[in-house]
Design a protein around this motif. Structure first.
Motif, PDB file in Angstrom:
ATOM      1  N   GLY A   1       0.282  12.969  -1.978  1.00 47.94           N
ATOM      2  CA  GLY A   1      -0.824  13.791  -2.441  1.00 47.94           C
ATOM      3  C   GLY A   1      -0.668  15.258  -2.093  1.00 47.94           C
ATOM      4  N   THR A   2      -1.665  16.043  -2.472  1.00 43.33           N
ATOM      5  CA  THR A   2      -1.660  17.470  -2.173  1.00 43.33           C
ATOM      6  C   THR A   2      -2.081  17.694  -0.721  1.00 43.33           C
ATOM      7  OG1 THR A   2      -3.918  17.632  -3.027  1.00 43.33           O
ATOM      8  CG2 THR A   2      -2.129  18.130  -4.553  1.00 43.33           C
TER       9      THR A   2
ATOM     10  N   ILE B   1       9.423  14.180  -4.566  1.00 45.99           N
ATOM     11  CA  ILE B   1       8.256  13.473  -5.112  1.00 45.99           C
ATOM     12  C   ILE B   1       7.194  13.259  -4.035  1.00 45.99           C
ATOM     13  CG2 ILE B   1       9.519  12.322  -6.967  1.00 45.99           C
ATOM     14  CD1 ILE B   1       9.618   9.816  -5.178  1.00 45.99           C
ATOM     15  N   ILE B   2       7.280  14.014  -2.927  1.00 46.28           N
ATOM     16  CA  ILE B   2       6.305  13.861  -1.849  1.00 46.28           C
ATOM     17  C   ILE B   2       4.867  14.080  -2.332  1.00 46.28           C
ATOM     18  CG2 ILE B   2       5.493  14.885   0.321  1.00 46.28           C
ATOM     19  CD1 ILE B   2       7.841  13.018   0.675  1.00 46.28           C
TER      20      ILE B   2
ATOM     21  N   THR C   1       0.849  -1.188   0.000  1.00 43.74           N
ATOM     22  CA  THR C   1       0.000   0.000   0.000  1.00 43.74           C
ATOM     23  C   THR C   1       0.886   1.239   0.000  1.00 43.74           C
ATOM     24  OG1 THR C   1      -0.178   0.588   2.358  1.00 43.74           O
ATOM     25  CG2 THR C   1      -1.468  -1.295   1.606  1.00 43.74           C
ATOM     26  N   GLY C   2       0.287   2.391  -0.234  1.00 45.74           N
ATOM     27  CA  GLY C   2       0.996   3.653  -0.164  1.00 45.74           C
ATOM     28  C   GLY C   2       0.996   4.207   1.251  1.00 45.74           C
ATOM     29  N   PRO C   3       1.380   5.488   1.436  1.00 42.80           N
ATOM     30  CA  PRO C   3       1.430   6.088   2.769  1.00 42.80           C
ATOM     31  C   PRO C   3       0.042   6.427   3.292  1.00 42.80           C
ATOM     32  CG  PRO C   3       1.984   7.717   1.112  1.00 42.80           C
ATOM     33  CD  PRO C   3       1.832   6.405   0.381  1.00 42.80           C
ATOM     34  N   HIS C   4      -0.015   6.729   4.603  1.00 42.08           N
ATOM     35  CA  HIS C   4      -1.263   7.046   5.325  1.00 42.08           C
ATOM     36  C   HIS C   4      -2.433   6.203   4.807  1.00 42.08           C
ATOM     37  CE1 HIS C   4      -2.585   9.954   2.111  1.00 42.08           C
ATOM     38  NE2 HIS C   4      -1.320  10.256   2.068  1.00 42.08           N
TER      39      HIS C   4
END
Length: 467
Positions: free
Chosen positions: A173-174, A167-168, A111-114
């Protein structure tokens, strides 16, 4: 014929255990704490070793090459030692998880972050939860990976900047600001649990609330604007009431930061509250390079602002991070950076040599700096800052300072071994700044505030005795 129910023997280890590896920045650490808190609430136990775990979760970092390598190594180690691994975090967001799966095809899920919900779903699929959640399995403050006396308080996720070296926004995401009532509620919970320092983190703390157009939220029935100055004022009040510090990280030098410094000036003499400390990631001082980085390109305004802040608040501690060896950096650009360092007289500085990050726009820039020149400039930069740091710390000899004790440690005094206390002043954030060594602090407890007379200083640390 009647049937007699037979209760099966309960295995020696009936409760499923999760191993957890957390890498990366404090924002990722907060993600890890949220995941661990939910796992604990569902009845899972935490394992202290790979072999004691039924499954391992690895929270990764993917910001720079060294972090990517560390994350891939950690995943590989977990697979080799345990075999059942779920990957989450920034590296998991690359190519929708394909980057991790190409390197380690045997991971169970990526999965990605958060992404706590997705991580929990993956855990449930491979290691079903033991029973329905019971609230009393979880302490009010949740599971924390920091010492009991300090905690990170994340106020937003993502970033609206488009720095060419970063690349954060692609990974996280925004900007998404958390509701001000929720942030303050979490702060209260942490303080009530004994936390004595709140470290406010995000990708861009000064932009808090901008995505919400600073709309009104509510805390304890009171309407509050979702603005960083309002949040800081409320956290300051909580810190003063609970005799706890509040420290701000990742604050870009926007004009409205002046309001934060004013608030720090008003509370600089208090035992608790908002500390006179600002962490500003400036990255460089050459206007040409800042433009290539897509960063604000007005270092002279930053110098003017720093001077104004220090006039208003002489006790203000300023920390920043810089990149050396960015593509196209000339010796003149680097000299401009050193000159800025000399003029700014920052208290704490971190720096790293530029390394290409997969997916970053800076990779396409011309005139890459050779690695040996990067390292040579990095050494010169850190040498210049060490001299500044040493001078500024020398000026603190003779002062009496309030410090927060972190831990006891063994030290040598001549041929004898003794126990000292390692603490931090208002000028020192954990892990990244210096320490205050208390020579006669063997009787002190972690999490205690104590006054210390400063007797000596090194390039990075202060040395003193209980006052």
């Amino acid at each position: 014929m009647s049937l007699t129910a037979v209760t099966p023997a309960i295995p020696a280890r009936s409760v499923p255990r999760i191993g957890f590896v957390s890498l990366g920045c404090p924002k990722a650490l907060v993600d890890s704490e949220h995941i661990l808190s939910r796992l604990k609430a569902e009845g899972y136990e935490m394992a202290e070793s790979y072999h004691g775990a039924d499954l391992v979760v690895v929270n990764t970092c993917g910001f720079i090459d060294a972090a990517v390598a560390e994350s891939l190594d950690a995943i590989g180690e977990a697979l080799a030692e345990n075999g059942k691994v779920i990957v989450t975090g920034c590296l998991g967001a690359r190519d929708g998880g394909a980057f991790v799966r190409e390197a380690h095809p045997h991971v169970l899920a990526v999965t990605g972050p958060h992404a706590a919900d997705e991580v929990l779903q993956a855990v449930h699929a491979y290691l079903p939860r033991p029973h329905e959640p019971f609230v009393d399995l979880l302490p009010p403050q949740g599971i924390k990976l920091t010492p009991r006396h300090y905690a990170y308080l994340k106020i937003s996720e993502g970033c609206n900047h488009h720095c060419t070296f970063c690349i954060i926004p692609h990974l996280r995401g925004t900007l998404v600001s958390y509701p001000i009532g929720s942030v303050l509620g979490e702060a209260e919970t942490l303080l009530n649990a004994g936390v004595r320092e709140l470290l406010v983190v995000s990708q861009d703390t000064g932009a808090y609330g901008a995505d919400l157009r600073y709309r009104t939220g509510f805390h304890n029935g009171r309407p509050l604007k979702t603005r960083v100055a309002v949040l800081a004022q409320e956290l300051d009040a909580l810190g003063r009431a609970r005799q706890a510090w509040v420290r701000l990280h990742y604050v870009y030098p926007y004009p409205h930061v002046d309001d934060l410094v004013t608030l720090m000036r008003d509370t600089a003499g208090s035992e608790g509250g908002l500390l006179p400390y600002l962490d500003m990631p400036l990255q460089h001082a050459s206007p040409r390079l800042l433009k290539a980085m897509q960063r604000p390109a007005a270092p002279e305004k930053v110098i003017d602002r720093i001077r104004a802040w220090r006039r208003a608040l002489p006790s203000l501690t300023l920390r920043s991070t810089f990149i050396v060896g960015f593509p196209g950096e000339t010796e003149d650009d680097f000299s401009t950076l050193l000159q800025f360092l000399d003029e700014a007289q920052l208290d704490r500085v971190g720096a790293f040599a530029y390394s290409p990050v997969e997916g970053a726009a800076a990779n396409a820039l011309p005139d890459a700096v050779p690695e040996e020149i990067k390292q040579e400039r990095l050494a010169r930069f850190m040498e210049a800052q060490a001299e500044i740091s040493a001078r500024r710390l020398q000026n603190k000899i003779g002062l009496t300072m309030t410090v927060l004790v972190d831990q006891l440690a063994e030290a040598k005094q001549g041929r004898k071994k003794t126990v000292i206390a390692l603490a931090r002043s208002a000028a020192d954030a954990p892990e990244i700044d210096g320490l205050v060594q208390i020579a006669d602090g063997h009787h002190l407890q972690p999490g205690a505030f104590v006054k210390v007379n400063i007797e000596a200083a090194t390039e990075h640390d202060l040395i003193g005795r209980v006052g």
